[in-house]
Enzyme design. Structure first.
Site, PDB file in Angstrom:
ATOM      1  N   ARG A 248       1.233 -15.926  -0.084  1.00 20.27           N
ATOM      2  CA  ARG A 248      -0.094 -16.302  -0.556  1.00 20.27           C
ATOM      3  C   ARG A 248      -0.468 -17.652   0.045  1.00 20.27           C
ATOM      4  O   ARG A 248       0.366 -18.558   0.115  1.00 20.27           O
ATOM      5  CB  ARG A 248      -0.146 -16.376  -2.091  1.00 20.27           C
ATOM      6  CG  ARG A 248      -0.096 -15.015  -2.783  1.00 20.27           C
ATOM      7  CD  ARG A 248      -1.376 -14.229  -2.559  1.00 20.27           C
ATOM      8  NE  ARG A 248      -1.358 -12.928  -3.202  1.00 20.27           N
ATOM      9  CZ  ARG A 248      -0.949 -11.802  -2.622  1.00 20.27           C
ATOM     10  NH1 ARG A 248      -0.508 -11.831  -1.376  1.00 20.27           N
ATOM     11  NH2 ARG A 248      -0.980 -10.655  -3.274  1.00 20.27           N
ATOM     12  N   GLU A 277      -8.829 -17.870   3.038  1.00 18.48           N
ATOM     13  CA  GLU A 277      -8.943 -16.715   3.922  1.00 18.48           C
ATOM     14  C   GLU A 277     -10.066 -15.761   3.547  1.00 18.48           C
ATOM     15  O   GLU A 277     -10.530 -14.982   4.394  1.00 18.48           O
ATOM     16  CB  GLU A 277      -7.625 -15.941   3.968  1.00 18.48           C
ATOM     17  CG  GLU A 277      -7.244 -15.245   2.680  1.00 18.48           C
ATOM     18  CD  GLU A 277      -5.936 -14.474   2.829  1.00 18.48           C
ATOM     19  OE1 GLU A 277      -5.957 -13.249   2.645  1.00 18.48           O
ATOM     20  OE2 GLU A 277      -4.905 -15.091   3.138  1.00 18.48           O
TER      21      GLU A 277
END
Length: 346
Positions: A248, A277
């Site tokens: 992550r 992202e």
């Protein structure tokens, strides 16, 4: 006669699932595995967020991916549309407000494991590419440059690889690293006894950071792991450490890592995830100006390799994601529970 919403849920044949942030490969694999469940599938390129809930049809199930925003506001809007099932085609669920879903009476399911080896192998691919500079060699040879200057790497054999998080993906990565002849040390609040018996040495987090030549992150994102890699923990590491993250993005404070790269504290950095992202990954931005200065600075380093969250992207993983997701929605729609209890979040 029962209310319409209940009738829809009791009869999954013909029930509609709306897929948000859908890509062509989602359509390919979900349609392939839908013959057994007979759902009506709708694939939407748009992400699910507060401004897009208007496209949700009444009584449909919604299927979301890691960059969709399933917060309390979105869940309230879904509940008003009679949505009873949110299916995550991912293992991670930190983008979903589970308390809000529980309060709204919405069931939430996920794919707890689809192919741990897929992500673990991609982590090793990042490590090997960065170390042996195969991406740079490929571009050189295409330009008929066969010089070796600047392409030197190091042997993985005999190096100490630290693994933070030894769940299914971390376990797979440990085994791969051992196959290269590496000494593997690990940190996890729940040590894996089988890994320990196989030669993996569990240490404190501080010790793993201190002794590792390579550090690979495979832990979930939660309050205790948020920005586990920061200016303080970076200072504990060996100068020139190699850092790999396929888990992550928020496990890493990117600005702190940039400073560590500039100071040569981090020698190589491989990322398949990034803290911001959702604004970048899974889209073609080759004709756009990206205004994210952090990732632009990050990618300016010659010793950094970024891939766009493709660790899961294998035929085996996508097949399992489609199969498990459709099966879970079918069972929930019919009022029963999936056999694997780890599938159910709410």
């Amino acid at each position: 006669m029962p209310p319409a919403d209940i009738y829809i849920l009791q009869n999954s044949k013909g029930m509609k699932i709306q897929f948000f942030s859908a890509k062509p490969y989602d359509k390919q694999f979900f349609e392939q595995y839908n013959s057994e469940t007979g759902f009506e599938l709708e694939f939407l390129e748009t992400g699910l967020r507060p401004g897009t809930t208007s496209v949700v049809e009444r009584g449909a199930a919604v299927c979301v991916f890691v960059n969709d925003q399933v917060n309390a506001e979105v869940i309230r809007a879904l509940a008003e549309k009679g949505v009873k099932i949110i299916a995550l085609r991912s293992a991670g669920f930190n983008h979903v407000d589970l308390d809000a879903a529980r309060a709204a009476g919405i069931r939430v399911c996920r794919v707890p494991e689809y192919s741990p080896e897929a992500v673990a192998e991609h982590a090793m691919a990042l490590l090997l590419t960065l170390n042996r500079k195969t991406h740079k060699a490929y571009n050189r040879v295409r330009e008929q440059n066969f010089a070796l200057n600047g392409l030197m790497g190091f042997n993985l054999h005999g190096k100490t690889i630290g693994v933070i998080g030894t769940g299914k993906i971390g376990r797979a990565f440990c085994k791969i690293a051992q196959g290269f002849g590496c000494r593997v040390v690990a940190y996890d609040i729940f040590p894996d006894e089988q890994l320990r018996q196989a030669g993996v040495v569990y240490e404190t987090l501080e010790e793993v950071l201190r002794i590792s030549d390579v550090l690979s992150l495979h832990c979930p994102l939660n309050d205790s792991t948020f920005e586990i890699i920061n200016k303080n923990t970076l200072q504990l590491m060996k100068p020139g450490v190699t850092l790999i993250n396929t888990s992550r993005g928020r496990l890493i404070n990117t600005k702190d890592v940039i400073n560590a790269l500039k100071a040569k504290q981090v020698g190589l950095l491989g990322l398949d995830v990034y803290e911001q992202e959702e604004a970048l990954f899974f889209r073609d931005l080759s004709g756009s100006i990206i205004d994210d200065d952090v990732i632009q600075r990050l990618m300016s380093f010659p010793n950094v390799l970024v891939t766009a969250h493709q660790g899961f992207f294998t035929e085996e993983a996508l097949s399992e994601i489609a199969r498990v997701t459709l099966g879970s929605v079918a069972r929930l729609a019919q009022g029963s529970e999936p056999e694997n209890t780890a599938v159910i979040l709410v």
